[in-house]
Scaffold this motif. Structure first.
Motif, PDB file in Angstrom:
ATOM      1  N   TRP A 264       0.820  -1.207   0.000  1.00 37.03           N
ATOM      2  CA  TRP A 264       0.000   0.000   0.000  1.00 37.03           C
ATOM      3  C   TRP A 264       0.861   1.267   0.000  1.00 37.03           C
ATOM      4  CZ3 TRP A 264      -4.520   1.008  -1.620  1.00 37.03           C
ATOM      5  CH2 TRP A 264      -5.108   2.230  -1.309  1.00 37.03           C
ATOM      6  N   VAL A 265       2.025   1.213   0.627  1.00 35.68           N
ATOM      7  CA  VAL A 265       2.943   2.356   0.575  1.00 35.68           C
ATOM      8  C   VAL A 265       3.346   2.634  -0.869  1.00 35.68           C
ATOM      9  CG1 VAL A 265       5.260   3.150   1.187  1.00 35.68           C
ATOM     10  CG2 VAL A 265       3.827   2.081   2.908  1.00 35.68           C
ATOM     11  N   THR A 270       2.823   7.015   0.241  1.00 32.36           N
ATOM     12  CA  THR A 270       3.122   7.477   1.593  1.00 32.36           C
ATOM     13  C   THR A 270       2.686   6.428   2.605  1.00 32.36           C
ATOM     14  OG1 THR A 270       2.694   9.235   3.219  1.00 32.36           O
ATOM     15  CG2 THR A 270       0.907   8.646   1.743  1.00 32.36           C
ATOM     16  N   PHE A 271       3.324   6.453   3.767  1.00 25.50           N
ATOM     17  CA  PHE A 271       2.982   5.509   4.831  1.00 25.50           C
ATOM     18  C   PHE A 271       1.810   6.104   5.612  1.00 25.50           C
ATOM     19  CE2 PHE A 271       3.514   2.736   8.467  1.00 25.50           C
ATOM     20  CZ  PHE A 271       4.065   1.587   7.933  1.00 25.50           C
ATOM     21  N   LYS A 276      -0.099   2.017   8.451  1.00 28.18           N
ATOM     22  CA  LYS A 276       0.217   1.894   9.875  1.00 28.18           C
ATOM     23  C   LYS A 276      -0.646   0.831  10.548  1.00 28.18           C
ATOM     24  CE  LYS A 276       1.755   6.695  10.404  1.00 28.18           C
ATOM     25  NZ  LYS A 276       1.481   8.001  11.052  1.00 28.18           N
ATOM     26  N   MET A 277      -1.924   0.779  10.193  1.00 29.94           N
ATOM     27  CA  MET A 277      -2.816  -0.226  10.778  1.00 29.94           C
ATOM     28  C   MET A 277      -2.340  -1.638  10.445  1.00 29.94           C
ATOM     29  SD  MET A 277      -6.490   1.599   9.983  1.00 29.94           S
ATOM     30  CE  MET A 277      -7.428   0.143  10.429  1.00 29.94           C
ATOM     31  N   LEU A 278      -1.965  -1.848   9.209  1.00 31.91           N
ATOM     32  CA  LEU A 278      -1.474  -3.167   8.799  1.00 31.91           C
ATOM     33  C   LEU A 278      -0.153  -3.502   9.488  1.00 31.91           C
ATOM     34  CD1 LEU A 278      -2.312  -2.879   5.002  1.00 31.91           C
ATOM     35  CD2 LEU A 278      -3.394  -4.443   6.633  1.00 31.91           C
ATOM     36  N   PHE A 279       0.710  -2.500   9.630  1.00 29.84           N
ATOM     37  CA  PHE A 279       1.993  -2.722  10.302  1.00 29.84           C
ATOM     38  C   PHE A 279       1.789  -3.060  11.776  1.00 29.84           C
ATOM     39  CE2 PHE A 279       5.648  -0.744  12.629  1.00 29.84           C
ATOM     40  CZ  PHE A 279       6.574  -1.728  12.323  1.00 29.84           C
ATOM     41  N   PHE A 280       0.890  -2.352  12.447  1.00 32.55           N
ATOM     42  CA  PHE A 280       0.622  -2.633  13.865  1.00 32.55           C
ATOM     43  C   PHE A 280      -0.017  -4.010  14.044  1.00 32.55           C
ATOM     44  CE2 PHE A 280       0.256   2.209  14.509  1.00 32.55           C
ATOM     45  CZ  PHE A 280       1.616   2.289  14.763  1.00 32.55           C
ATOM     46  N   LEU A 281      -0.844  -4.418  13.086  1.00 35.89           N
ATOM     47  CA  LEU A 281      -1.422  -5.762  13.144  1.00 35.89           C
ATOM     48  C   LEU A 281      -0.324  -6.814  13.051  1.00 35.89           C
ATOM     49  CD1 LEU A 281      -3.757  -7.798  13.099  1.00 35.89           C
ATOM     50  CD2 LEU A 281      -3.908  -7.444  10.613  1.00 35.89           C
ATOM     51  N   THR A 322      11.039  -0.190   8.404  1.00 35.75           N
ATOM     52  CA  THR A 322      11.886   0.826   7.781  1.00 35.75           C
ATOM     53  C   THR A 322      11.035   1.951   7.197  1.00 35.75           C
ATOM     54  OG1 THR A 322      13.523  -0.878   7.233  1.00 35.75           O
ATOM     55  CG2 THR A 322      13.673   1.209   6.046  1.00 35.75           C
ATOM     56  N   GLU A 323       9.967   1.583   6.519  1.00 32.89           N
ATOM     57  CA  GLU A 323       9.058   2.594   5.973  1.00 32.89           C
ATOM     58  C   GLU A 323       8.365   3.365   7.092  1.00 32.89           C
ATOM     59  OE1 GLU A 323       8.748   3.439   2.917  1.00 32.89           O
ATOM     60  OE2 GLU A 323       9.915   1.844   1.954  1.00 32.89           O
ATOM     61  N   TYR A 324       8.020   2.655   8.145  1.00 26.64           N
ATOM     62  CA  TYR A 324       7.361   3.309   9.281  1.00 26.64           C
ATOM     63  C   TYR A 324       8.294   4.319   9.951  1.00 26.64           C
ATOM     64  CZ  TYR A 324       5.206   3.849  13.900  1.00 26.64           C
ATOM     65  OH  TYR A 324       4.662   4.371  15.048  1.00 26.64           O
TER      66      TYR A 324
END
Length: 382
Positions: A264-265, A270-271, A276-281, A322-324
């Motif tokens: 999605w990025v 952009t992040f 962010k929701m997917l990364f936190f999951l 890294t993207e985050y």
């Protein structure tokens, strides 16, 4: 006369060619060597592409870490000091491993087609048929020689994505037409490789500017990920669909949302909140698995190629971190990135060392993770 004939036959049966027995080089005859090579190819199943998934994702990680923006954190600026030849060497090693495995598996398709067909009909084996194409797409994105704007990139993208779409039609079509009972029977953690294949294809398409194709593959993967995630969440207890030796593939639970965040990025540029929701999951699922080491205890007693299932998910999550960190620009985010990056590299190095010291057991005749040994009902996937 009958007695003499019988006596002559008995003598004939007792004749032994002493030159064959005495000649020690007879065991190296072409026929025996060919038979041995054929036996090794018979043991080479699609699960060995776990190795290339790890190596190719590592090349993408090092490319991302080695090319930071000007306002990057100190740690990422230090990585730019690493010689470019180190990255080129890693990429070359990954290319060699992927080419070798792909060639061997292609030969296996000709010599042992029935075994490849058994993998295609197996609820675990069919998912690992996505692995070589995912590996090629990852290697294509990290290539230091082919830019996303070139025609070569576009042609190769089509070559690697078409098999993924064909497998999608086969797998998702069965889920759709045969219903919930069928899906609950065949679904297992490796089923997420089909989702990851679509997401990697979407990321590669977005890199070359094909946003519509990227959104198409992303939506295809995410819709089926939601269905699969709910199904697996409801039947996770006991993990009866997987043998003990395959439990490292539970790490794919956080690989899929991490890959979705990266895809999605690339699409959005952009992040954003969805990324962010997917990364936190993925972080939550990672912590849920790490806090249950007993789940993997039995599978770690003896080295197996299934151990490589730990590396790829960690690397993909390190890429997402890294993207985050680049988007948040905070000390905590960069500390998290450093921890995940170190874990990914360390696990990959450990697996390389274990593999180097256990090359004689890489293709065991009694491989407990071999898909044929667990295919008790082929009709499940037909």
């Amino acid at each position: 006369m009958g007695h003499e004939l019988s006596h002559s036959q008995a003598q004939t049966e007792l004749v032994i060619d002493a030159t064959i027995v005495a000649d020690p080089t007879h065991c190296n005859s072409p026929m025996i060597i060919k038979s041995s090579a054929s036996a090794l190819l018979a043991r080479l199943h699609a699960g060995y592409f776990r190795i290339t998934l790890s190596l190719c994702s590592q090349t993408l990680l090092w490319k991302a870490l080695g090319s930071p923006p000007e306002d990057a954190h100190t740690f990422r600026r230090m990585l730019r000091m690493l010689p470019s030849t180190a990255f080129a060497l890693l990429w070359s090693v990954a290319l060699f491993a992927l080419l070798s495995l792909s060639l061997l598996y292609a030969i296996r398709c000709f010599l042992h087609f029935k075994m490849v067909e058994a993998e295609f009909l197996h609820p675990v084996g069919v998912n690992y048929l996505f692995a070589p194409w995912i590996s090629w797409l990852l290697l294509l994105q990290s290539s230091p020689f082919i830019a996303p704007t070139t025609t070569y990139y576009l042609v190769l993208w089509w070559v690697f994505v078409v098999p993924i779409v064909v497998l999608d039609v086969k797998i998702y079509g069965q889920w759709f037409t045969k219903g919930k009972r069928f899906l609950s029977t065949v679904a297992n953690p490796t089923s997420q490789l089909s989702v990851i294949g679509n997401l990697v294809g979407a990321q590669a398409a977005a890199e070359m500017g094909w946003k519509e194709s990227a959104v198409c593959l992303f939506s295809l993967g995410m819709v089926h990920y939601l269905v699969l995630f709910v199904t697996l969440y409801q039947r996770l207890k006991g993990s009866s669909s997987l043998p003990v030796m395959l439990r490292p593939v539970f790490f794919l639970f956080f690989a899929a949302p991490s890959m979705a965040s990266l895809a999605w990025v690339s699409i959005a540029g952009t992040f954003d909140t969805l990324s962010k929701m997917l990364f936190f999951l993925s972080l939550f699922l990672f912590l849920s698995l790490v806090c249950r080491p007993s789940l993997f205890k039995k599978s770690m007693r003896k080295f197996s190629v299934t151990w490589w299932a730990y590396s790829f998910p960690l690397t993909v999550q390190a890429l997402a971190s890294t993207e985050y960190a680049q988007a948040v620009k905070g000390g905590t985010a960069h500390a998290l990135m450093l921890a995940l990056w170190a874990a990914s590299v360390l696990v990959s190095l450990i697996l390389m060392v274990f593999t180097a010291f256990n090359t004689n057991t890489l293709l065991p005749s009694d491989d407990p993770s071999h898909f044929h040994t667990h295919c008790n009902n082929k009709s499940l996937t037909r």
